[in-house]
Design a protein around this motif. Structure first.
Motif, PDB file in Angstrom:
ATOM      1  N   VAL A 178      -8.065   5.210  -0.784  1.00 62.17           N
ATOM      2  CA  VAL A 178      -7.015   4.564   0.002  1.00 62.17           C
ATOM      3  C   VAL A 178      -7.515   4.371   1.431  1.00 62.17           C
ATOM      4  O   VAL A 178      -7.898   5.347   2.106  1.00 62.17           O
ATOM      5  N   LEU A 179      -7.508   3.123   1.912  1.00 54.62           N
ATOM      6  CA  LEU A 179      -7.919   2.815   3.278  1.00 54.62           C
ATOM      7  C   LEU A 179      -6.811   3.199   4.250  1.00 54.62           C
ATOM      8  O   LEU A 179      -5.652   2.823   4.061  1.00 54.62           O
ATOM      9  N   THR A 180      -7.168   3.936   5.290  1.00 56.78           N
ATOM     10  CA  THR A 180      -6.165   4.406   6.237  1.00 56.78           C
ATOM     11  C   THR A 180      -6.840   4.711   7.568  1.00 56.78           C
ATOM     12  O   THR A 180      -8.069   4.880   7.639  1.00 56.78           O
ATOM     13  N   MET A 229      -7.609   0.748  -2.574  1.00 57.13           N
ATOM     14  CA  MET A 229      -6.369   0.077  -2.182  1.00 57.13           C
ATOM     15  C   MET A 229      -6.096   0.322  -0.699  1.00 57.13           C
ATOM     16  O   MET A 229      -6.612   1.273  -0.096  1.00 57.13           O
ATOM     17  N   GLY A 230      -5.263  -0.535  -0.127  1.00 58.31           N
ATOM     18  CA  GLY A 230      -4.869  -0.388   1.256  1.00 58.31           C
ATOM     19  C   GLY A 230      -3.744   0.632   1.425  1.00 58.31           C
ATOM     20  O   GLY A 230      -3.063   1.003   0.461  1.00 58.31           O
ATOM     21  N   ARG A 231      -3.531   1.041   2.662  1.00 62.38           N
ATOM     22  CA  ARG A 231      -2.479   2.013   2.982  1.00 62.38           C
ATOM     23  C   ARG A 231      -1.112   1.508   2.551  1.00 62.38           C
ATOM     24  O   ARG A 231      -0.283   2.267   2.035  1.00 62.38           O
ATOM     25  N   ARG A 232      -0.840   0.235   2.763  1.00 62.17           N
ATOM     26  CA  ARG A 232       0.485  -0.282   2.421  1.00 62.17           C
ATOM     27  C   ARG A 232       0.720  -0.288   0.921  1.00 62.17           C
ATOM     28  O   ARG A 232       1.850  -0.101   0.475  1.00 62.17           O
ATOM     29  N   MET A 233      -0.325  -0.511   0.134  1.00 58.14           N
ATOM     30  CA  MET A 233      -0.135  -0.466  -1.311  1.00 58.14           C
ATOM     31  C   MET A 233       0.178   0.956  -1.761  1.00 58.14           C
ATOM     32  O   MET A 233       1.033   1.173  -2.628  1.00 58.14           O
ATOM     33  N   PHE A 257      -6.262  10.709  -5.459  1.00 58.82           N
ATOM     34  CA  PHE A 257      -6.298   9.831  -4.303  1.00 58.82           C
ATOM     35  C   PHE A 257      -7.179  10.444  -3.216  1.00 58.82           C
ATOM     36  O   PHE A 257      -7.031  11.618  -2.867  1.00 58.82           O
ATOM     37  N   HIS A 258      -8.086   9.614  -2.676  1.00 52.06           N
ATOM     38  CA  HIS A 258      -8.947  10.005  -1.566  1.00 52.06           C
ATOM     39  C   HIS A 258      -8.656   9.060  -0.401  1.00 52.06           C
ATOM     40  O   HIS A 258      -8.559   7.848  -0.597  1.00 52.06           O
ATOM     41  N   PHE A 259      -8.566   9.592   0.801  1.00 48.96           N
ATOM     42  CA  PHE A 259      -8.129   8.811   1.947  1.00 48.96           C
ATOM     43  C   PHE A 259      -9.319   8.579   2.869  1.00 48.96           C
ATOM     44  O   PHE A 259      -9.933   9.532   3.366  1.00 48.96           O
ATOM     45  N   VAL A 260      -9.663   7.295   3.056  1.00 44.92           N
ATOM     46  CA  VAL A 260     -10.907   6.903   3.717  1.00 44.92           C
ATOM     47  C   VAL A 260     -10.573   6.288   5.069  1.00 44.92           C
ATOM     48  O   VAL A 260      -9.834   5.296   5.151  1.00 44.92           O
TER      49      VAL A 260
END
Length: 211
Positions: free
Chosen positions: A106-108, A74-78, A123-126
């Motif tokens: 999560v794309l960030t 998912m995107g950052r905003r989601m 959640f993993h932040f990519v």
């Protein structure tokens, strides 16, 4: 290896969120109307620890889409929490026990340590782009599917990059008049209609993405 798919509710005029998105209105002013069909289903309510709901064609389709998903992107905003550097107190919209129960990538642009939650969601932040996020999601999912959950810009990015295998659009008979469009400007993609499921308040259309 499972397929990579996405599914979005969309208004008749092509918007997947309404205008005026904010922390108070993450889907924009009136945007929740896009998902009223979903909130009414027994399947969605069960995923969120709630009783009741309709047992109908919509509920069956929700179960079909959830079954077999081994990871989400998912995107950052989601995921939410605003722009810029992370507020580490923000853990998403879904409370302590999010409904995903598998790894979520999560794309960030801003680094953050993995965030384990109750029920199996982590959640993993990519920070290195959509292909890297998908590669990690595929590895986590194994033989199961990967769902690109949204929002609209994220799904469009995966479509444009030729990284989606299929797309479900849930077309809701409302006109938003503005907001976040899924198809905004040129997009070199061919969609082949595979299935249409008509329900009283929404029409579900599954497309195969041809490369």
């Amino acid at each position: 290896m499972g397929e990579v798919f996405s599914q979005l509710s969309m208004s008749l005029d092509g918007y997947v969120a309404a205008a005026g998105q904010s922390l108070q209105d993450p889907l924009g002013r009136g945007g929740l109307r896009l998902h009223e069909w979903l909130f009414a289903t027994e399947s969605w309510r069960a995923e969120h620890g709630l009783n009741g709901g309709e047992r109908d064609v919509d509920a069956e389709l929700v179960e079909e889409m959830i079954e077999g998903v081994g990871a989400y992107v998912m995107g950052r905003r989601m995921f939410g929490g605003g722009e810029g550097r992370w507020d580490l107190g923000w853990t998403g919209w879904w409370g302590d026990d999010p409904p995903f129960r598998v790894p979520v990538f999560v794309l960030t642009h801003h680094r953050r340590e993995p965030l384990p939650m109750a029920g199996g969601t982590e959640f993993h932040f990519v920070t290195d782009g959509i292909e890297a996020a998908l590669e990690r999601a595929r590895a986590a999912a194994g033989d199961r599917s990967v769902c690109v959950a949204g929002g609209g810009g994220t799904v469009r990015g995966y479509l444009a990059a030729g990284l989606l295998d299929s797309l479900w659009l849930h077309v809701v008979p409302i006109v938003l008049g503005g907001g976040t469009p899924l198809f905004d400007g040129p997009l070199d993609v061919t969609l082949e209609q595979e299935r249409v499921v008509a329900a009283p308040t929404v029409t579900h259309i599954r497309y195969r993405v041809r490369r």
